[in-house]
Scaffold this motif. Structure first.
Motif, PDB file in Angstrom:
ATOM      1  N   TYR A 139       0.807  -1.218   0.000  1.00 59.01           N
ATOM      2  CA  TYR A 139       0.000   0.000   0.000  1.00 59.01           C
ATOM      3  C   TYR A 139       0.843   1.273   0.000  1.00 59.01           C
ATOM      4  O   TYR A 139       0.305   2.362   0.206  1.00 59.01           O
ATOM      5  CB  TYR A 139      -0.952  -0.003   1.197  1.00 59.01           C
ATOM      6  CG  TYR A 139      -1.879  -1.185   1.206  1.00 59.01           C
ATOM      7  CD1 TYR A 139      -2.929  -1.275   0.296  1.00 59.01           C
ATOM      8  CD2 TYR A 139      -1.696  -2.232   2.104  1.00 59.01           C
ATOM      9  CE1 TYR A 139      -3.780  -2.371   0.296  1.00 59.01           C
ATOM     10  CE2 TYR A 139      -2.542  -3.332   2.109  1.00 59.01           C
ATOM     11  CZ  TYR A 139      -3.579  -3.388   1.206  1.00 59.01           C
ATOM     12  OH  TYR A 139      -4.422  -4.469   1.213  1.00 59.01           O
ATOM     13  N   ASP A 140       2.143   1.139  -0.201  1.00 58.95           N
ATOM     14  CA  ASP A 140       3.062   2.273  -0.218  1.00 58.95           C
ATOM     15  C   ASP A 140       2.925   3.097   1.070  1.00 58.95           C
ATOM     16  O   ASP A 140       2.766   4.319   1.049  1.00 58.95           O
ATOM     17  CB  ASP A 140       2.830   3.142  -1.458  1.00 58.95           C
ATOM     18  CG  ASP A 140       3.993   4.101  -1.706  1.00 58.95           C
ATOM     19  OD1 ASP A 140       5.130   3.773  -1.320  1.00 58.95           O
ATOM     20  OD2 ASP A 140       3.746   5.187  -2.272  1.00 58.95           O
ATOM     21  N   LEU A 141       2.984   2.401   2.202  1.00 55.76           N
ATOM     22  CA  LEU A 141       2.904   3.038   3.510  1.00 55.76           C
ATOM     23  C   LEU A 141       4.311   3.177   4.081  1.00 55.76           C
ATOM     24  O   LEU A 141       5.270   2.670   3.526  1.00 55.76           O
ATOM     25  CB  LEU A 141       2.038   2.194   4.458  1.00 55.76           C
ATOM     26  CG  LEU A 141       0.602   1.931   4.000  1.00 55.76           C
ATOM     27  CD1 LEU A 141      -0.071   0.930   4.928  1.00 55.76           C
ATOM     28  CD2 LEU A 141      -0.186   3.221   3.943  1.00 55.76           C
ATOM     29  N   ASN A 142       4.409   3.826   5.197  1.00 57.76           N
ATOM     30  CA  ASN A 142       5.696   3.991   5.863  1.00 57.76           C
ATOM     31  C   ASN A 142       5.529   3.736   7.362  1.00 57.76           C
ATOM     32  O   ASN A 142       5.959   4.543   8.189  1.00 57.76           O
ATOM     33  CB  ASN A 142       6.273   5.385   5.595  1.00 57.76           C
ATOM     34  CG  ASN A 142       7.705   5.497   6.038  1.00 57.76           C
ATOM     35  OD1 ASN A 142       8.431   4.505   6.091  1.00 57.76           O
ATOM     36  ND2 ASN A 142       8.113   6.702   6.381  1.00 57.76           N
ATOM     37  N   ILE A 143       4.898   2.613   7.709  1.00 61.86           N
ATOM     38  CA  ILE A 143       4.653   2.268   9.112  1.00 61.86           C
ATOM     39  C   ILE A 143       5.957   1.733   9.701  1.00 61.86           C
ATOM     40  O   ILE A 143       6.628   0.901   9.085  1.00 61.86           O
ATOM     41  CB  ILE A 143       3.548   1.211   9.251  1.00 61.86           C
ATOM     42  CG1 ILE A 143       2.237   1.746   8.677  1.00 61.86           C
ATOM     43  CG2 ILE A 143       3.380   0.788  10.703  1.00 61.86           C
ATOM     44  CD1 ILE A 143       1.145   0.707   8.589  1.00 61.86           C
ATOM     45  N   LYS A 144       6.294   2.224  10.865  1.00 65.17           N
ATOM     46  CA  LYS A 144       7.485   1.741  11.566  1.00 65.17           C
ATOM     47  C   LYS A 144       7.067   1.178  12.919  1.00 65.17           C
ATOM     48  O   LYS A 144       6.241   1.760  13.608  1.00 65.17           O
ATOM     49  CB  LYS A 144       8.483   2.878  11.754  1.00 65.17           C
ATOM     50  CG  LYS A 144       9.084   3.358  10.446  1.00 65.17           C
ATOM     51  CD  LYS A 144      10.145   4.391  10.699  1.00 65.17           C
ATOM     52  CE  LYS A 144      10.862   4.940   9.528  1.00 65.17           C
ATOM     53  NZ  LYS A 144      10.472   4.804   8.234  1.00 65.17           N
ATOM     54  N   LEU A 145       7.633   0.063  13.271  1.00 67.78           N
ATOM     55  CA  LEU A 145       7.329  -0.586  14.543  1.00 67.78           C
ATOM     56  C   LEU A 145       8.383  -0.152  15.558  1.00 67.78           C
ATOM     57  O   LEU A 145       9.580  -0.334  15.358  1.00 67.78           O
ATOM     58  CB  LEU A 145       7.363  -2.110  14.362  1.00 67.78           C
ATOM     59  CG  LEU A 145       7.072  -2.966  15.588  1.00 67.78           C
ATOM     60  CD1 LEU A 145       5.664  -2.681  16.095  1.00 67.78           C
ATOM     61  CD2 LEU A 145       7.210  -4.429  15.238  1.00 67.78           C
ATOM     62  N   LYS A 146       7.907   0.429  16.656  1.00 70.67           N
ATOM     63  CA  LYS A 146       8.815   0.856  17.723  1.00 70.67           C
ATOM     64  C   LYS A 146       8.520   0.001  18.954  1.00 70.67           C
ATOM     65  O   LYS A 146       7.395  -0.046  19.445  1.00 70.67           O
ATOM     66  CB  LYS A 146       8.615   2.330  18.057  1.00 70.67           C
ATOM     67  CG  LYS A 146       9.536   2.811  19.157  1.00 70.67           C
ATOM     68  CD  LYS A 146       9.299   4.266  19.462  1.00 70.67           C
ATOM     69  CE  LYS A 146      10.203   4.668  20.619  1.00 70.67           C
ATOM     70  NZ  LYS A 146       9.922   6.036  21.052  1.00 70.67           N
ATOM     71  N   THR A 147       9.544  -0.694  19.413  1.00 71.51           N
ATOM     72  CA  THR A 147       9.395  -1.502  20.623  1.00 71.51           C
ATOM     73  C   THR A 147      10.405  -1.017  21.648  1.00 71.51           C
ATOM     74  O   THR A 147      11.422  -0.421  21.307  1.00 71.51           O
ATOM     75  CB  THR A 147       9.635  -2.999  20.343  1.00 71.51           C
ATOM     76  OG1 THR A 147      10.934  -3.162  19.795  1.00 71.51           O
ATOM     77  CG2 THR A 147       8.597  -3.546  19.387  1.00 71.51           C
ATOM     78  N   ASN A 148      10.122  -1.272  22.912  1.00 70.74           N
ATOM     79  CA  ASN A 148      11.031  -0.834  23.993  1.00 70.74           C
ATOM     80  C   ASN A 148      12.083  -1.855  24.266  1.00 70.74           C
ATOM     81  O   ASN A 148      12.027  -2.964  24.192  1.00 70.74           O
ATOM     82  CB  ASN A 148      10.243  -0.534  25.256  1.00 70.74           C
ATOM     83  CG  ASN A 148       9.317   0.644  25.053  1.00 70.74           C
ATOM     84  OD1 ASN A 148       9.528   1.477  24.182  1.00 70.74           O
ATOM     85  ND2 ASN A 148       8.272   0.701  25.846  1.00 70.74           N
TER      86      ASN A 148
END
Length: 99
Positions: A90-99
């Motif tokens: 989908y041409d997204l730019n989701i980034k996963l941030k974990t601690n």
């Protein structure tokens, strides 16, 4: 009666905002919402086992309880894989941030 030894090992949750209407009108938004829900579930110790098809009432998700940190890390990897797929599709730019 004492429930001190009781533990939830799984169940089913209905996510009312992940509807069929949203899926049909904006698949990218639906998949973004699904990723957010997935992360929320993991943070609550729930690993999605099966995602049902969206309906007018929402999307049902069957889950199991995470047993330890290693299982959590594996589940985060699965979520990251899903995010990679939807980012590309989908041409997204989701980034996963974990601690």
């Amino acid at each position: 009666m004492s429930f001190s030894n009781a533990m939830v090992t799984g169940g089913k949750i209905e996510w009312a905002k992940l509807t069929l209407n949203l899926f049909k009108s904006d698949e990218a938004e639906y998949e973004t919402g699904r990723a957010v829900v997935w992360m929320e579930m993991l943070n609550n110790g729930q690993k999605p086992k099966r995602w049902n098809k969206p309906t007018k009432k929402g999307t049902g998700v069957t889950f199991t309880a995470l047993k330890d940190h290693k299982e959590y890390e594996v589940a985060i990897g699965e979520l990251q894989g899903h995010i990679n797929v939807i980012n590309k599709e989908y041409d997204l730019n989701i980034k996963l941030k974990t601690n």
